[in-house]
Scaffold this motif. Structure first.
Motif, PDB file in Angstrom:
ATOM      1  N   UNK A 182       0.728  -1.189  -0.030  1.00 13.75           N
ATOM      2  CA  UNK A 182       0.007  -0.054  -0.049  1.00 13.75           C
ATOM      3  C   UNK A 182       0.991   1.378  -0.115  1.00 13.75           C
ATOM      4  N   UNK A 183       0.347   2.205  -0.677  1.00 12.76           N
ATOM      5  CA  UNK A 183       0.864   3.569  -0.682  1.00 12.76           C
ATOM      6  C   UNK A 183      -0.123   4.552  -0.289  1.00 12.76           C
ATOM      7  N   UNK A 184       0.082   5.282   0.895  1.00 10.21           N
ATOM      8  CA  UNK A 184      -0.878   6.311   1.363  1.00 10.21           C
ATOM      9  C   UNK A 184      -0.542   7.685   0.955  1.00 10.21           C
ATOM     10  N   UNK A 185      -1.150   8.617   0.397  1.00 12.07           N
ATOM     11  CA  UNK A 185      -1.143   9.889   0.074  1.00 12.07           C
ATOM     12  C   UNK A 185      -1.772  10.732   1.281  1.00 12.07           C
ATOM     13  N   UNK A 223     -11.011  10.770  -0.418  1.00 11.64           N
ATOM     14  CA  UNK A 223     -12.286  10.657  -1.580  1.00 11.64           C
ATOM     15  C   UNK A 223     -12.319  12.066  -2.388  1.00 11.64           C
ATOM     16  N   UNK A 224     -11.456  13.147  -1.867  1.00  6.80           N
ATOM     17  CA  UNK A 224     -11.587  14.279  -2.720  1.00  6.80           C
ATOM     18  C   UNK A 224     -11.090  14.173  -3.966  1.00  6.80           C
ATOM     19  N   UNK A 225     -11.546  14.920  -4.892  1.00  3.67           N
ATOM     20  CA  UNK A 225     -11.351  14.953  -6.619  1.00  3.67           C
ATOM     21  C   UNK A 225      -9.908  15.289  -6.792  1.00  3.67           C
ATOM     22  N   UNK A 226      -9.299  16.186  -5.821  1.00  2.00           N
ATOM     23  CA  UNK A 226      -7.877  16.502  -6.381  1.00  2.00           C
ATOM     24  C   UNK A 226      -6.816  15.548  -6.093  1.00  2.00           C
ATOM     25  N   UNK A 227      -7.303  14.317  -5.522  1.00  2.00           N
ATOM     26  CA  UNK A 227      -6.340  13.236  -5.442  1.00  2.00           C
ATOM     27  C   UNK A 227      -6.099  12.765  -6.603  1.00  2.00           C
ATOM     28  N   UNK A 228      -7.115  12.902  -7.583  1.00  2.00           N
ATOM     29  CA  UNK A 228      -7.039  12.335  -9.016  1.00  2.00           C
ATOM     30  C   UNK A 228      -7.159  10.618  -8.872  1.00  2.00           C
ATOM     31  N   UNK A 229      -6.275   9.914  -9.686  1.00  2.00           N
ATOM     32  CA  UNK A 229      -6.453   8.455  -9.715  1.00  2.00           C
ATOM     33  C   UNK A 229      -5.850   7.714  -8.356  1.00  2.00           C
ATOM     34  N   UNK A 266      -8.537  16.457   6.893  1.00  2.00           N
ATOM     35  CA  UNK A 266      -8.021  17.650   7.356  1.00  2.00           C
ATOM     36  C   UNK A 266      -7.662  18.873   6.343  1.00  2.00           C
ATOM     37  N   UNK A 267      -8.688  19.209   5.728  1.00  2.00           N
ATOM     38  CA  UNK A 267      -8.613  20.327   4.645  1.00  2.00           C
ATOM     39  C   UNK A 267      -8.068  21.699   5.366  1.00  2.00           C
ATOM     40  N   UNK A 268      -7.410  22.342   4.776  1.00  2.00           N
ATOM     41  CA  UNK A 268      -6.610  23.584   5.298  1.00  2.00           C
ATOM     42  C   UNK A 268      -5.405  23.716   4.451  1.00  2.00           C
ATOM     43  N   UNK A 269      -4.253  23.149   4.693  1.00  2.00           N
ATOM     44  CA  UNK A 269      -3.116  23.434   3.949  1.00  2.00           C
ATOM     45  C   UNK A 269      -3.278  23.100   2.613  1.00  2.00           C
ATOM     46  N   UNK A 270      -4.227  21.917   2.145  1.00  2.00           N
ATOM     47  CA  UNK A 270      -4.677  21.959   0.798  1.00  2.00           C
ATOM     48  C   UNK A 270      -6.120  21.406   1.028  1.00  2.00           C
ATOM     49  N   UNK A 271      -7.052  21.492   0.008  1.00  2.00           N
ATOM     50  CA  UNK A 271      -8.468  21.049   0.310  1.00  2.00           C
ATOM     51  C   UNK A 271      -8.791  19.526   0.681  1.00  2.00           C
ATOM     52  N   UNK A 272      -7.949  18.677   0.065  1.00  2.00           N
ATOM     53  CA  UNK A 272      -7.873  17.371   0.091  1.00  2.00           C
ATOM     54  C   UNK A 272      -7.054  16.469   1.078  1.00  2.00           C
ATOM     55  N   UNK A 273      -6.345  17.659   2.048  1.00  2.00           N
ATOM     56  CA  UNK A 273      -5.547  17.060   2.991  1.00  2.00           C
ATOM     57  C   UNK A 273      -6.192  15.915   3.707  1.00  2.00           C
ATOM     58  N   UNK A 274      -5.330  14.795   4.275  1.00  3.79           N
ATOM     59  CA  UNK A 274      -5.729  13.689   4.992  1.00  3.79           C
ATOM     60  C   UNK A 274      -4.496  13.364   5.795  1.00  3.79           C
ATOM     61  N   UNK A 275      -5.132  12.833   7.235  1.00  2.00           N
ATOM     62  CA  UNK A 275      -4.215  12.252   8.051  1.00  2.00           C
ATOM     63  C   UNK A 275      -4.423  10.842   8.263  1.00  2.00           C
TER      64      UNK A 275
END
Length: 168
Positions: A50-53, A79-85, A108-117
């Motif tokens: 697995x590779x987590x972004x 799930x944000x669309x900005x992650x792409x594929x 955790x949107x803020x730094x970028x809209x799609x940010x995840x932790x």
């Protein structure tokens, strides 16, 4: 649990390789040059599965696609669309079991809209959170840029990036 931080020189970018039991390896936010991940995984009898972004990068390119092609790993994002594929898209609060380790995704949107932790709960520590991979949402002793997506929304982005509870 195997754990290795890899710091890219000149970029201020950290990525991580974890062993999650049963020879299963996970990479978080891999940089573009993937050879070191392959070597470390091989030397520690890990198969990168697995590779987590945590978010997309504005100042460099992740190595997720190259690493996935080399290893057959699945790319995990929010799930944000900005992650792409990606292969697996996690909702806020959704869990993913990897080997003997549970990863819990939080938006955790803020730094970028799609940010995840991703909060990490290895089987051998019970219900305690072992750690949290925050991408660029949280820094030690520094503040995070909140103006990347829209300079006019920096204040609003800061409010939205408050870290959620990692209790399960």
């Amino acid at each position: 649990m195997f754990f290795k931080r890899l710091k890219a020189s000149g970029l201020g970018q950290n990525s991580y390789l974890l062993g999650c039991g049963k020879g299963v390896g996970v990479v978080i936010d891999p940089r573009r040059d993937i050879e070191e991940y392959l070597e470390i995984a091989w030397n520690n009898n890990l198969s990168i599965s697995y590779i987590f972004e945590t978010h997309r990068q504005e100042d460099f390119e992740f190595g997720s696609r190259s690493l996935a092609q080399a290893t057959g790993a699945q790319v995990v994002t929010g799930k944000h669309e900005l992650f792409g594929a990606s292969d697996i898209r996690l909702d806020n609060g959704q869990e993913l079991m990897v080997g003997t380790t549970c990863f819990v995704a939080y938006e955790t949107p803020g730094h970028t809209p799609e940010s995840m932790i991703y909060a990490v709960f290895p089987k051998d520590v019970g219900r305690k959170c072992w750690g949290v991979f925050t991408g660029d949402t949280l820094f030690v002793g520094e503040t995070v840029r909140m103006d990347l997506s829209d300079p006019e929304k920096a204040r609003e982005n800061a409010v939205h990036s408050m870290m959620p509870s990692t209790k399960r």
